[in-house]
Design an enzyme around this catalytic site. Structure first.
Site, short mmCIF file in Angstrom:
data_model
loop_
_atom_site.label_atom_id
_atom_site.label_comp_id
_atom_site.label_asym_id
_atom_site.label_seq_id
_atom_site.Cartn_x
_atom_site.Cartn_y
_atom_site.Cartn_z
N GLU A 33 -41.74 -50.61 -10.32
CA GLU A 33 -43.04 -50.75 -10.19
C GLU A 33 -43.40 -51.81 -11.23
O GLU A 33 -42.95 -51.95 -12.45
CB GLU A 33 -43.81 -49.64 -10.68
CG GLU A 33 -45.49 -49.67 -10.50
CD GLU A 33 -45.99 -48.50 -11.34
OE1 GLU A 33 -45.59 -47.26 -11.35
OE2 GLU A 33 -47.32 -48.58 -11.04
N ARG A 257 -31.07 -39.97 -14.60
CA ARG A 257 -31.47 -41.06 -15.06
C ARG A 257 -30.82 -41.40 -16.46
O ARG A 257 -30.33 -40.46 -16.90
CB ARG A 257 -33.03 -41.24 -15.52
CG ARG A 257 -33.59 -40.20 -16.55
CD ARG A 257 -34.92 -39.92 -16.58
NE ARG A 257 -35.72 -41.06 -16.88
CZ ARG A 257 -36.53 -42.03 -16.05
NH1 ARG A 257 -36.87 -41.59 -14.98
NH2 ARG A 257 -37.26 -42.74 -16.64
N LYS A 267 -41.48 -47.04 -19.94
CA LYS A 267 -42.31 -48.16 -19.82
C LYS A 267 -43.28 -48.05 -20.63
O LYS A 267 -44.01 -48.90 -21.36
CB LYS A 267 -42.48 -48.66 -18.51
CG LYS A 267 -41.50 -49.46 -17.87
CD LYS A 267 -41.93 -50.18 -16.73
CE LYS A 267 -41.82 -49.07 -15.50
NZ LYS A 267 -41.76 -49.68 -14.05
P1 ATP Z 1 -40.44 -45.22 -16.64
O1 ATP Z 1 -40.29 -44.07 -16.38
O2 ATP Z 1 -39.57 -46.21 -17.51
O3 ATP Z 1 -41.73 -46.25 -16.35
P2 ATP Z 1 -40.18 -45.69 -13.79
O4 ATP Z 1 -39.21 -44.89 -13.19
O5 ATP Z 1 -41.52 -45.49 -13.54
O6 ATP Z 1 -39.56 -45.93 -15.18
P3 ATP Z 1 -39.79 -47.72 -11.72
O7 ATP Z 1 -40.28 -49.11 -11.95
O8 ATP Z 1 -40.70 -46.73 -10.94
O9 ATP Z 1 -40.08 -47.08 -13.37
O10 ATP Z 1 -38.35 -47.63 -11.55
C1 ATP Z 1 -37.54 -48.41 -10.53
C2 ATP Z 1 -36.39 -47.50 -10.26
O11 ATP Z 1 -35.42 -47.56 -11.40
C3 ATP Z 1 -36.64 -46.34 -9.78
O12 ATP Z 1 -35.73 -46.10 -8.64
C4 ATP Z 1 -36.20 -45.33 -10.90
O13 ATP Z 1 -35.79 -44.28 -10.56
C5 ATP Z 1 -35.33 -46.34 -11.77
N1 ATP Z 1 -35.03 -45.87 -12.95
C6 ATP Z 1 -36.15 -45.98 -14.01
N2 ATP Z 1 -35.68 -45.41 -15.27
C7 ATP Z 1 -34.67 -45.11 -15.04
C8 ATP Z 1 -33.37 -44.65 -15.93
N3 ATP Z 1 -33.93 -44.42 -17.22
N4 ATP Z 1 -32.19 -44.46 -15.38
C9 ATP Z 1 -32.01 -44.77 -14.28
N5 ATP Z 1 -32.80 -45.19 -13.30
C10 ATP Z 1 -33.92 -45.40 -13.62
MG MG Z 2 -42.30 -45.11 -11.64
#
Ligand code: ATP
Ligand code: MG
Length: 553
Positions: A33, A257, A267
Site C-alpha cells: 500500500e 511476518r 508503517k
Molecule cells: P505495516 O503493518 O508495516 O503497515 P502492511 O502490511 O500494512 O505493513 P503493506 O504495504 O500492506 O504493508 O505490505 C505489502 C506486503 O508486505 C504485504 O503482502 C504484507 O503482508 C508484507 N509485509 C508487510 N510487513 C511485513 C513484515 N513485517 N514481514 C513480512 N512481510 C510483510
Molecule cells: Mg497493509
C-alpha cells in the site's frame, strides 16, 4: 540458494502445484500500500515473492494496493519502485488496484444482480452492534431485504455522488452467524468523497481491501497470493468473492511476518517517528526502512542473504537484529576498501625521521586479490587515536605507552620515547623512534609486537565528518514493551564527529565505495552530503559490541 537446503512450506506447495499440472508456471505479486516507505519486513515479502518466480520460472507483478485515497501518495509509489529495484528485483508488470476500479465496480453490480450484495443505510455504529460477537451471532437488518433493482439503483446513485460519506455501504450477503466475523455480511464498498492519487475525482466510492485484493490477483492470473498471518481470517472472503464471481481462482497463502529486535516495523509507527522528528526522515540511517538501510550502507546482497537465512515459517517470532548485522559484515568484509581514519587525534612525532614523505603500499582489501593497493603517506608527524595511548597502562596493555612498542598498520614498528605535556599536565604529543627494518611486507627486524594501530600522516590528512549510529530503541521487543513505544527510544543513537582525520586516498575513492575504516567499522558516504563534503555513516561495527554490553550486564 544451496541445493541441500530443504524447501519451505510455500516452495512445497508450488512444487506440488507444478508437478500435478495445476499450473504450467507460477505468478506472484508484491502488493504494497503506497502509504509509507518499505521496511525490512517488506524485504522479506519481496525476496519471497520475487524469489519464488525466479526459482520456478514465473513472473512477479508489483501491484500498488491503492484503494484508500486518503493516505496514499505518489512520493511513496516512487520510493517503493526504487527500493524494489535496489534490492535487485525486476517486476513483470507495474499495476495498481486503482487500474481495476471499473472491473471492481462491475463485479459489485454482478453480486447485486445475483442477489448476493445489498445497500445498507445503517450508521457505522449500528453495523458494528448488529455484527454480534465471536460467541453470539449477528443480526441481519431490514436493509438486507431490499430487492435487486432498488440495490442497483442505490449503488449507482452512490457512484454518482448523490450521498454523503458514511451514509450508505454496499455489503455482501453471506452469513450473519458465521464463526468467522469477517464473513458476517462484510462491507464491500464505502462512500468517500476524496481525491485519489491516480483516479483523481472520478470515484467517490472505493472498494474495501477484501473486495479489491483477491479480484486484483484474479485479474492478473496470480497463482500464489502470499500474505502475512493476520490475513488468515480474510481467506474465506477471498475465496467467496472469487467463487461467486466465477473468476480466475487465485489462492491465498500466509506466512509469518518478520519482527526484529530493537526496532519497530509498522508503517504507522515509522510515520510517527518521522512526523514527530525523532528521526530525520524515512531514510534516516537508523530507520529499519530499505531507504534508511541503503543510506546507512547496507548492501542489497546482505539484505537478501538475511531474508534467506531467516526462512519462511507459519509461526511468528522475533529475529535478532544481530543476524542482519552479521550478514552485512559478511558481505562488506568481502567488498570494502580498507582505509585509516583517526577520530580523536593525538600527535605523534617520529624523531628518527627527516622531513621527507615516504609513500607506503596498503592493501585495498586483503580478502580480494583483485583489489590492488593504495598509497599511504608516512611522515614525521602522525595522528593516532588518543585512546591508543596511556601514560600509566595496566598490565597487558598492548597499545602505545612509555617505552612500549606498537606497529603502525601498513608501516613500521615505533617505540614511545618521550611524553610531552602542557602546563595542566595534559599530553599534547608523544615522541617516538621507528625501527627502519620493520616495514610491513619486508620486516627483517625480528621484533614481535602485540598491538597494531591505525594512524594518518597529519600533513596529508583530510578532514571528514563521521556519523556513528547505534540502535534506535533501548529494548529488545519494542512492540511488546510496556508503555508507548516512543518511551523506549535510545536518545544517544547517533554520535557525530564533525572533524575526523582521514588518509588522502579517501578524497579520490568512488562515491559509492564501501569502506572499512580500520578498527572502527564499516562506513559508507552519506547520500545527503553536498558535493565536496566528505561525510561517512557507520554501517556497522566490526564486532558485535552490543552482545558484549549485554554480557557485562
Ligand atoms: P505495516 O503493518 O508495516 O503497515 P502492511 O502490511 O500494512 O505493513 P503493506 O504495504 O500492506 O504493508 O505490505 C505489502 C506486503 O508486505 C504485504 O503482502 C504484507 O503482508 C508484507 N509485509 C508487510 N510487513 C511485513 C513484515 N513485517 N514481514 C513480512 N512481510 C510483510
Ligand atoms: Mg497493509
Amino acid at each position: 540458494m544451496s541445493e541441500e537446503k530443504s524447501l519451505h512450506f510455500i516452495e512445497e506447495i508450488v512444487e506440488n502445484d507444478l508437478a500435478s499440472g495445476k499450473y504450467k508456471s507460477i505468478s506472484t505479486r508484491f502488493p504494497p500500500e503506497p502509504n509509507g516507505y518499505l521496511h525490512i519486513g517488506h524485504a522479506k515479502s519481496i525476496c519471497l515473492n520475487f524469489g519464488l518466480a525466479l526459482k520456478y520460472g514465473g513472473e512477479t507483478n508489483l501491484r500498488f494496493d491503492d484503494t484508500n485515497p486518503v493516505t496514499e501518495e505518489t512520493e511513496y509509489v516512487n520510493s517503493i519502485r526504487e527500493d524494489v529495484n535496489w534490492l535487485g528485483f525486476q517486476w513483470a508488470r507495474e499495476r495498481y488496484a486503482s487500474d481495476y476500479f471499473d472491473n471492481l465496480y462491475q463485479y459489485a453490480e454482478q453480486l447485486i444482480q445475483q442477489g448476493q450484495a445489498y445497500i445498507d443505510d445503517s450508521t457505522p455504529d449500528e453495523i458494528a452492534q448488529q455484527k454480534g460477537t465471536p460467541t453470539q451471532p449477528g443480526i441481519r437488518n431490514a436493509f438486507a431485504n431490499r430487492n435487486i433493482d432498488e440495490n442497483l439503483q442505490l449503488f449507482r446513485e452512490m457512484r454518482d455522488g448523490k450521498y454523503p460519506d458514511g451514509s450508505r455501504v454496499l455489503r455482501a450477503k453471506i452469513d450473519m452467524a458465521s464463526p468467522n466475523m469477517i464473513m458476517r455480511d462484510p462491507i464491500l464498498y464505502r462512500i468517500k468523497h476524496a481525491n485519489h492519487h491516480r483516479t483523481a475525482d472520478k470515484w467517490c466510492i472505493y472498494p474495501m481491501y477484501d473486495f479489491a485484493h483477491g479480484q486484483s490477483d484474479s485479474i492478473e492470473n496470480i497463482t500464489h497470493s502470499i500474505c502475512t498471518l493476520e490475513f488468515i481470517p480474510h481467506r474465506d472472503l477471498y475465496n467467496w468473492c472469487i467463487e461467486k464471481l466465477h473468476i480466475f481462482p487465485s489462492k491465498q497463502y500466509e506466512f509469518a511476518r518478520l519482527n526484529m529486535t530493537y526496532t519497530v516495523m509498522s508503517k504507522r509507527k515509522l510515520l510517527q517517528l518521522v512526523q514527530e522528528g525523532h528521526v530525520n526522515g524515512w531514510n534516516d540511517p537508523r530507520m529499519p526502512t530499505i531507504s534508511g538501510m541503503r543510506r546507512r550502507g547496507y548492501t542489497p546482497e546482505s539484505i537478501r542473504d538475511f531474508c534467506e537465512r531467516i526462512g519462511i515459517a507459519k509461526r511468528e517470532n522475533l529475529i535478532d537484529v544481530g543476524l542482519l548485522e552479521f550478514c552485512v559484515r559478511e558481505h562488506l568484509n568481502k567488498v570494502a576498501l580498507r582505509r585509516m581514519v583517526v577520530c580523536n587525534p593525538l600527535k605523534i612525532v617520529i624523531t628518527t625521521l627527516g622531513d621527507e614523505t615516504e609513500w607506503l603500499q596498503g592493501e585495498n582489501n586483503p580478502e580480494d586479490a583483485q583489489a590492488a593497493h593504495r598509497q599511504i603517506p608516512f611522515s614525521k608527524e602522525l595522528y593516532i587515536e588518543r585512546d591508543d595511548f596511556m601514560e600509566n597502562p595496566p598490565k597487558k596493555y598492548f597499545r602505545l605507552a612509555p617505552m612500549q612498542m606498537v606497529r603502525l598498520k601498513n608501516a613500521f614498528i615505533i617505540r614511545c620515547e618521550e611524553v610531552i605535556k602542557d602546563a595542566d599536565g595534559n599530553v599534547t604529543e608523544v615522541h617516538c623512534s621507528h625501527i627502519p627494518e620493520s616495514k610491513s611486507g619486508s620486516d627483517t627486524s625480528g621484533i614481535h609486537v602485540k598491538g597494531t594501530l591505525h594512524w594518518v600522516s597529519s600533513a596529508h590528512a583530510i578532514p571528514v565528518q563521521v556519523n556513528l549510529y547505534d540502535r534506535l530503541f533501548k529494548v529488545e521487543d519494542v512492540a511488546n514493551a510496556a508503555g508507548d513505544f516512543k518511551d523506549h527510544i535510545n536518545e544517544s543513537s547517533v554520535q557525530t564527529i564533525p572533524v575526523a582525520y582521514a588518509e588522502p586516498a579517501l578524497a579520490n575513492d568512488p562515491p559509492d565505495a564501501r569502506f572499512q575504516f580500520i578498527r572502527m567499522g564499516y562506513f559508507y558516504a552519506d547520500s545527503e552530503r553536498t558535493p565536496g563534503q566528505l561525510i561517512f555513516n557507520r554501517t556497522v561495527t566490526l564486532k558485535d559490541t552490543w552482545a558484549k554490553e549485554v554480557a557485562k550486564g
